[in-house]
Scaffold this active site. Structure first.
Site, short mmCIF file in Angstrom:
data_model
loop_
_atom_site.label_atom_id
_atom_site.label_comp_id
_atom_site.label_asym_id
_atom_site.label_seq_id
_atom_site.Cartn_x
_atom_site.Cartn_y
_atom_site.Cartn_z
N TYR A 75 34.02 56.48 44.42
CA TYR A 75 32.79 55.84 43.95
C TYR A 75 31.97 55.38 45.16
O TYR A 75 30.78 55.68 45.29
CB TYR A 75 33.13 54.66 43.04
O1 LIG Z 1 30.01 45.67 43.62
C1 LIG Z 1 30.10 46.84 43.33
O2 LIG Z 1 29.50 47.69 43.93
C2 LIG Z 1 31.02 47.27 42.24
O3 LIG Z 1 31.26 46.17 41.39
C3 LIG Z 1 32.18 46.41 40.36
O4 LIG Z 1 33.44 46.74 40.91
P1 LIG Z 1 34.49 45.56 41.14
O5 LIG Z 1 33.97 44.57 42.11
O6 LIG Z 1 35.78 46.21 41.48
O7 LIG Z 1 34.50 44.85 39.71
P2 LIG Z 1 35.63 44.77 38.60
O8 LIG Z 1 36.15 46.10 38.29
O9 LIG Z 1 35.08 43.97 37.49
O10 LIG Z 1 36.77 43.92 39.31
C4 LIG Z 1 36.52 42.58 39.69
C5 LIG Z 1 37.72 42.01 40.39
O11 LIG Z 1 38.81 41.96 39.48
C6 LIG Z 1 39.95 42.55 40.07
N1 LIG Z 1 40.76 43.13 38.98
C7 LIG Z 1 40.32 44.19 38.30
C8 LIG Z 1 41.04 44.70 37.26
C9 LIG Z 1 42.24 44.12 36.91
O12 LIG Z 1 42.95 44.53 35.97
N2 LIG Z 1 42.65 43.03 37.61
C10 LIG Z 1 41.94 42.51 38.64
O13 LIG Z 1 42.35 41.51 39.25
C11 LIG Z 1 39.42 43.55 41.05
O14 LIG Z 1 40.34 43.81 42.07
C12 LIG Z 1 38.18 42.85 41.56
O15 LIG Z 1 38.53 42.01 42.61
C13 LIG Z 1 31.69 47.54 39.48
O16 LIG Z 1 32.67 47.85 38.50
C14 LIG Z 1 31.37 48.77 40.28
O17 LIG Z 1 30.79 49.73 39.43
C15 LIG Z 1 30.47 48.45 41.45
O18 LIG Z 1 29.18 48.22 41.00
#
Ligand SMILES: O=C(O)[C@H]1O[C@H](OP(=O)(O)OP(=O)(O)OC[C@H]2O[C@@H](n3ccc(=O)[nH]c3=O)[C@H](O)[C@@H]2O)[C@H](O)[C@@H](O)[C@H]1O
Length: 457
Positions: free
Chosen positions: A262
């Protein structure tokens, strides 16, 4: 003589019989050709009928899918057949009227903006905000099934109530894009359509290439040929910082270590933007969004499915980094991001080319749009527990090697300097608004409603 006469008679008879056989064969052949033609026609018609029923909107359909129930199991498939979109959908007079009406500004010097991904989370919020201030907004969305399409349909209804029309087509549908630019002299494109999600990229890598690279190039190809060329503001991602260790992340930090496909496709988008700016004079602004959340959000994101799972009494996994440190994100409330998008649109200079020819150097920018205060995932869960009035069943596990990064933190000095970007919503306030929306939208128990009823939104 008699023998020769007999022979000659026999020969004639044989020739005659052979003639009859040939005639019969020819007739048979003609008859079977007709039958074959009709059968082929029937099969073709049935196929068209079948596909029209199954993939009626912008080419959603088969794909990798995900066993994770927060992501729709049909999965996305972003290559829309031109036939299905341009051939069957939206090319009549009333469709054109809707396209024109929706994109016509209602304020002096208002913009005429094509918003891609208008049925998406940030796209729907931006579309409404732009429409409310009098800009003309035309949406484009392929309504893919990456997550529950009924949520996208509900957003579409909301937009429709705000006189915003969404064209149902895929970014890769060039004839449709060309047609739209023929009908409307767009001043701006707000390009938010993308294959989102960091972890899903391991399950369906091709969908990221199709949307974030091929789709983006397709859009730029059409935009560069348009006359006038629009100014383009588009969604990059905080994920481009990848394994960057500097803290907070500044636009000048290195972005050559993406941790997920991504991120790599978003980084590729930034390089592609450079090329189209350089060759064709397109004005391009990339916005690095930092984990945007809020009402009408994306069900594949942690804050959203944590809410769902906590309410259903299901266990949730809270990731910790490999050294044991807590994972944290610079969670950014959607209204703040909308203001950032509008600020970027308002300060975007005009493109300098026309009809595919550059006339002068054009603007090329990239900005962080974050909240500037990272919060640990554990804290996110505690806030949700408080708002939902339910104790979560938590499993703290080491972050799987799935493309996640341990933390994000935005430096937004540049966006503040150039267009006054200033996030004002902390996570607790933003999540309260989200939960209020969630319980209303999904009709959840009154206990939760009470907890959030003080919110004025
Ligand atoms: O800023 C971005 O550019 C991206 O932001 C978002 O990605 P992320 O920051 O990864 O958000 P998100 O999946 O909500 O996980 C949030 C937290 O929960 C943690 N996480 C996640 C899943 C889980 O089961 N447990 C957990 O602790 C995980 O490790 C993380 O620390 C958008 O989805 C992406 O499309 C893109 O726009």
């Amino acid at each position: 003589m008699a023998l020769s006469q007999d022979l000659s008679k026999n020969t004639k008879l044989e020739r005659y019989n052979s003639y009859l056989r040939r005639m019969n064969n020819t007739k048979l052949l003609a008859a079977s050709s007709k039958l074959l033609f009709r059968a082929t026609l029937l099969v073709a018609l049935l196929l068209v009928f079948f596909f029209t029923l199954n993939y009626p909107i912008g080419g959603t359909g088969v794909g990798g899918g995900d066993p994770n129930n927060h992501i729709n199991n049909n999965g996305p498939f972003h290559t829309t057949s031109r036939f299905f979109t341009s051939g069957f959908y939206g090319t009549g007079a009333s469709w054109e009227k809707q396209v024109r009406q929706s994109s016509t500004p209602r304020r002096p010097n208002g913009f005429s903006i094509l918003v891609t991904g208008a049925a998406g989370f940030v796209g729907s919020h931006c579309s409404i905000a732009l429409r409310k201030r009098g800009d003309g907004v035309l949406g484009l969305d392929n309504f893919n099934t990456y997550y529950d399409p009924s949520l996208k349909r509900a957003r579409q209804k909301l937009l429709s109530r705000n006189q915003i029309f969404i064209v149902e087509a895929d970014l890769n549908d060039s004839p449709m894009l060309i047609k739209l630019f023929d009908i409307v002299p767009f001043t701006h494109v707000l390009h938010l359509a993308a294959q989102a999600g960091v972890r899903y990229a391991m399950k369906n890598p091709q969908s990221y290439v199709q949307s974030n690279i091929a789709g983006f190039v397709n859009l730029l190809e059409v935009a560069k040929n348009a006359d006038p060329q629009p100014s383009i503001v588009w969604a990059s991602s905080s994920s481009v910082y990848g394994l960057n260790k500097d803290n907070p992340f500044s636009e000048s930090d290195r972005t050559d270590q993406p941790a997920s496909l991504y991120a790599a496709t978003k980084k590729a988008g930034e390089e592609i933007a450079h090329t189209y700016n350089h060759i064709y004079g397109l004005s391009l602004t990339g916005l690095r969004f930092f984990t945007v959340y809020g009402p009408w959000g994306r069900p594949d994101m942690a804050y959203f499915f944590f809410t769902k799972d906590i309410l259903q009494g299901k266990p949730i996994s809270i990731y910790k980094a490999h050294g044991g440190a807590e994972v944290a994100r610079d969670f950014t409330y959607v209204d703040d991001v909308v203001k950032g998008c509008i600020g970027a649109l308002d300060t975007a200079e005009k493109s300098t080319g026309s009809g595919g020819k550059k006339r002068a150097p054009a603007q090329l920018r990239v900005y962080n749009l974050g909240n500037t205060s990272p919060v640990g995932v554990g804290r996110l869960v505690s806030i949700l527990e408080g708002l939902l009035n339910v104790k979560a069943k938590k499993n703290v596990i080491t972050m799987p090697r799935n493309g996640d990064v341990p933390f994000t933190h935005a430096n937004v000095t540049l966006a503040h300097k150039d267009f006054g970007y200033k996030p004002t919503t902390d996570l607790a306030t933003g999540l309260r608004k989200f939960v209020k929306w969630y319980v209303g939208y999904y009709g959840v128990q009154p206990k939760v409603r009470k907890e959030t009823s003080s919110d004025a939104e």
